[in-house]
Write an enzyme that holds these catalytic residues in place. Structure first.
Site, PDB file in Angstrom:
ATOM      1  N   ASN A 398      -7.504  -0.041   5.647  1.00  0.00           N
ATOM      2  CA  ASN A 398      -7.182  -0.829   4.465  1.00  0.00           C
ATOM      3  C   ASN A 398      -8.200  -0.544   3.372  1.00  0.00           C
ATOM      4  O   ASN A 398      -9.403  -0.626   3.612  1.00  0.00           O
ATOM      5  CB  ASN A 398      -7.206  -2.326   4.794  1.00  0.00           C
ATOM      6  CG  ASN A 398      -6.965  -3.194   3.576  1.00  0.00           C
ATOM      7  OD1 ASN A 398      -5.864  -3.234   3.035  1.00  0.00           O
ATOM      8  ND2 ASN A 398      -7.999  -3.897   3.122  1.00  0.00           N
ATOM      9  N   GLU A 399      -7.702  -0.144   2.212  1.00  0.00           N
ATOM     10  CA  GLU A 399      -8.563   0.088   1.048  1.00  0.00           C
ATOM     11  C   GLU A 399      -9.697   1.041   1.379  1.00  0.00           C
ATOM     12  O   GLU A 399     -10.867   0.810   1.047  1.00  0.00           O
ATOM     13  CB  GLU A 399      -9.086  -1.245   0.499  1.00  0.00           C
ATOM     14  CG  GLU A 399      -7.954  -2.143   0.022  1.00  0.00           C
ATOM     15  CD  GLU A 399      -8.416  -3.486  -0.536  1.00  0.00           C
ATOM     16  OE1 GLU A 399      -9.644  -3.725  -0.555  1.00  0.00           O
ATOM     17  OE2 GLU A 399      -7.556  -4.279  -0.941  1.00  0.00           O
ATOM     18  N   ASN A 400      -9.353   2.140   2.042  1.00  0.00           N
ATOM     19  CA  ASN A 400     -10.360   3.126   2.418  1.00  0.00           C
ATOM     20  C   ASN A 400     -10.843   3.962   1.244  1.00  0.00           C
ATOM     21  O   ASN A 400     -11.704   4.831   1.407  1.00  0.00           O
ATOM     22  CB  ASN A 400      -9.815   4.036   3.529  1.00  0.00           C
ATOM     23  CG  ASN A 400      -9.395   3.254   4.744  1.00  0.00           C
ATOM     24  OD1 ASN A 400      -8.216   2.999   4.948  1.00  0.00           O
ATOM     25  ND2 ASN A 400     -10.352   2.822   5.538  1.00  0.00           N
TER      26      ASN A 400
END
Length: 795
Positions: A398-400
């Protein structure tokens, strides 16, 4: 297998100790060494309240739990295990002074074998045959672990899911996987695989009996085989089902598989439920379940609740998931980590499809230890939740694209590791798809991608939602919109919402960018400049949902998030350290938005007049005010102070409120609004009472306090704001701070509008509950620019 929950009989100490000997040293020194242990019940977190402490950061560090267990394994030569359903974030387990196991990761299950250590400790004379067990939990910040401390949620510490004492024979079943191979509705092949727990590597033959049961409990297949003990997973039965009863979101049919193992060391049995279903994310198209299009209507869940943090009981979890289902949800993303087996069981039972993910969330990519933890947690999540028919997506991150934890950020390395996890997921479970949210440079690697689209909150205005969704859809093979919504303070309502239409330039994108969540700086945005009201939240939801009904290419969406939750990165929220995008409050109290969803997503007749907690509306004496009704009925009639205001027809595309809106004349003072609607012969009604204030007011100048005793012994203390002339200010929204001196206690740090001592006013008022604790106290309320006021509170 014999299994019992270890809920009672625990003591807890928050802080560091010199080692396991100090856990038990006071037993030997009696009262000469007094460490402040106190009794707790598991599940438990030592961050239940401090994550919402407005005046300081929550504790991240070691803590200890201890108990003395009566261990009586009935199996000759059997193994005794401690089975953790989840503990965070590092866990070390000791039997007396002997370390018997460790685990890194706050969200997956693990077991620790205490067999030999328990026998050794049984001889300690002063414990009279009881086994002293100590657990060190540690949620200290470590850069080389996941999730990142920059994540928008707390990294809780403690044994915050159930802990079990388990007895098994020397050779037993460790895990059973049930694989269903189904291409259409006519037939299914079931493959049963098993893995043994055999720590001594015995080579005896074992006999396995397999029974498959239909959803009604009747046996549909039995098998028996004799094998020599093996390592890893081994196929032990294959069965064909003709015309299977398919699992779906409206009819979640569950089969079961029971495997019984008999060996020279004893017998053990394990039952797993499974479902028969097939699904498809159509390339550049919608989602299909069992061959038919299904619009995924979803939300998100964090493990977080008022007063207990993630340490929710099974009853709490069941209540929450039923509230979610009753809203009309058929999909949920479990963000941003593997969640309790109880939650997955409930999703199976209720018919809620699942995206579950590992907590590789923000920060970048660390070294080999970091990567190995990601691999370990992905393997654990897939292996432990393999049989749940509700699960369709394994989330890899997530949201890397959010860098911050390291002094380097290598896109190529992140892409390579994402590809490794993608391949690993498909190797461990070819039947499900992989997914991530918000990492544009990895969207071509995984199967299903969700970009960042926050039209009307972090970027743009809500009327741009469909435009940006369509653009994103055309840019990937499988588009699925995760995370949208708006922060909203429960009980705050406005006569005119701040939409940003006049101030925010269109066409600037709708993606959240680093810093957009801050309340200062950057470009104009509703999240910074808006009113954070329930009114705006409902208006925005209404627009999104009416658009989704006509987006025939859409797989689905999931609103962020179902319940308000604690977070370390939002100290400036109207309730400090709270993400307030919830449809319900942190204690299950429903906000108005809940009924907007019901009006679009449910079949059971319902009608809800907006504003049940809007005690005072305001305006001019001759001004018409809008009344909104959210209902799934084809038409509704509104009554204002006993007089019909007419009938309106429901049309989902007639925004707002699907056409169920009335502009009516109110009277100064108290008003009574009632709506009557009917669907399928079922009549539903709703009503509200409120004061219509026509007297104008100036700047907030003074606070007034009142107290109201409650039947349960608590006292409700409420603050209201008035101008210099004593006129109530129904739109005041400044911060207030409650305080207490005396015997009582403020029931605060709960992250609700009734349980926060520092909070922004909602429509000119705020309140908090007080526990008098049998004595006398003085409660204060203060706000900048106004004189602090006091009120006595007695038992």
């Amino acid at each position: 297998m014999i299994k019992q929950r270890l809920n009672e009989g625990w003591e807890h100490y928050k802080g560091s100790l010199g080692g396991p000997w100090e856990v038990w040293r006071q037993d030997k020194l009696q009262n000469h060494y007094n460490v402040p242990w106190h009794e707790v019940t598991l599940p438990h977190t030592y961050n239940a309240l401090d994550v919402l402490e407005p005046d300081g950061k929550y504790y991240q560090g070691p803590a200890w739990y201890r108990t003395k267990l009566a261990v009586n394994n009935p199996y000759p030569g059997g193994r005794t295990l401690l089975h953790f359903e989840g503990a965070g974030q590092r866990t070390d387990v000791y039997v007396y002074r002997r370390k018997v196991g460790s685990h890194l990761g706050g969200y997956d299950e693990f077991a620790v074998d205490i067999t030999e250590a328990a026998e050794e400790a049984r001889g300690i004379e002063r414990y009279h045959g009881l086994i002293p067990v100590a657990i060190q939990s540690d949620n200290s910040r470590e850069l080389e672990t996941i999730p990142s401390d920059a994540s928008d949620f707390n990294l809780y510490g403690g044994v915050y899911r159930y802990l079990n004492l388990v007895y098994v024979p020397a050779v037993s079943l460790e895990r059973v996987h049930v694989e269903t191979i189904v291409a259409d509705k006519t037939a299914c092949t079931v493959k049963v695989k098993a893995k043994l727990y055999n720590p001594n590597a015995y080579l005896d033959h074992v006999t396995l009996s397999v029974t498959l049961n239909a959803p009604d409990g009747s046996a549909i297949g039995t098998y028996e085989t004799k094998l020599m003990a093996w390592n890893g997973f081994k196929e032990i039965a294959v069965h064909d089902i003709a015309s299977p009863e398919l699992w779906s979101t409206v009819n979640p049919q569950l089969y079961s598989c029971t495997v019984r193992l008999v060996s020279p060391y004893g017998e053990t049995e394990q039952t797993e439920r499974f479902g028969v279903r097939f699904f498809e994310f159509v390339t550049n198209g919608p989602f299909k379940l069992n061959g038919e299009r299904l619009l995924l209507r979803g939300t998100h869940r964090h493990e977080d609740h008022a007063g207990v943090g993630p340490a929710m009981t099974e009853d709490m979890m069941r209540t929450e998931m039923q509230i979610i289902k009753d809203m009309g949800v058929n999909f949920i993303r479990l963000g941003h980590y593997q969640q309790s087996r109880i939650i997955l069981d409930l999703c199976d039972e209720l018919g809620i499809l699942v995206w579950e993910e590992i907590p590789w969330c923000r920060g970048g990519l660390g070294g080999e230890q970091y990567k190995q933890q990601c691999r370990d947690m992905l393997e654990a999540m897939i292996e432990q939740h393999y049989n749940h028919p509700s699960v369709i997506l394994w989330g890899l991150g997530n949201e890397n694209d959010w860098e911050c934890d390291f002094d380097y950020f290598e896109i190529d390395q992140i892409r390579a590791f994402m590809k490794e996890l993608h391949d690993m997921s498909h190797r461990l479970d070819p039947s499900r798809r992989t997914s991530i949210r918000r990492c544009e440079f990895c969207k071509d690697i995984i199967d299903v991608y969700s970009p960042s689209i926050w039209a009307g909150w972090y970027r743009g205005v809500y009327t741009e939602y469909e435009k940006y969704s369509r653009e994103a859809f055309e840019n990937v093979h499988s588009f699925f919109h995760m995370e949208w919504g708006a922060d909203n303070l429960a009980t705050r309502h406005v006569e005119k919402t701040f939409t940003g239409f006049e101030f925010i330039p269109k066409g600037q994108g709708a993606d959240e960018r680093d810093g957009d969540y801050l309340l200062t700086g950057g470009t104009p945005r509703v999240s910074k400049d808006g009113d954070w009201s329930e009114t705006y939240f409902c208006e925005m939801i209404d627009w999104y949902l009416k658009c989704q009904e006509n987006m025939d290419w859409l797989t689905g969406t999931a609103q962020w998030a179902f319940k308000d939750f604690a977070t370390p990165v939002r100290p400036d929220s109207p309730i400090p350290y709270l993400n307030m995008k919830g449809i319900i409050e942190r204690d299950f109290t429903k906000k108005e938005a809940y009924y907007v969803y019901q009006s679009y997503w449910t079949e059971k007749p319902m009608a809800r007049i907006y504003g049940h907690t809007w005690a005072v509306r305001w305006g001019q004496p001759d001004e018409k005010k809008r009344v909104l009704v959210y209902s799934n009925c084809p038409q509704a009639e509104l009554f204002v102070n006993g007089v019909s205001a007419g009938v309106r027809q429901r049309d989902s595309q007639n925004f707002p409120a699907a056409g169920l809106r009335w502009d009516v004349q109110l009277v100064s003072g108290e008003n009574h609004i009632r709506v009557v609607a009917e669907k399928d012969g079922v009549r539903v009604e709703d009503e509200v009472r409120f004061v219509y204030q026509t007297e104008s007011w100036g700047e907030p100048a003074q606070l007034k306090l009142s107290s109201t005793p409650q039947q349960d012994g608590r006292v409700w203390v409420e603050a209201k704001v008035y101008d210099a002339n004593g006129v109530f200010c129904p739109d005041a929204r400044s911060f207030v701070r409650f305080g207490l001196t005396g015997d009582g206690k403020l029931l605060d740090n709960l992250g609700t509008v009734r349980g926060s001592r520092v909070i922004e006013l909602a429509n000119g008022k705020a309140g908090i509950y007080v526990d008098p604790r049998g004595g006398s106290s003085v409660v204060s309320v203060a706000s900048e620019g106004m004189k602090t006021v006091f009120i006595p509170v007695n038992h």
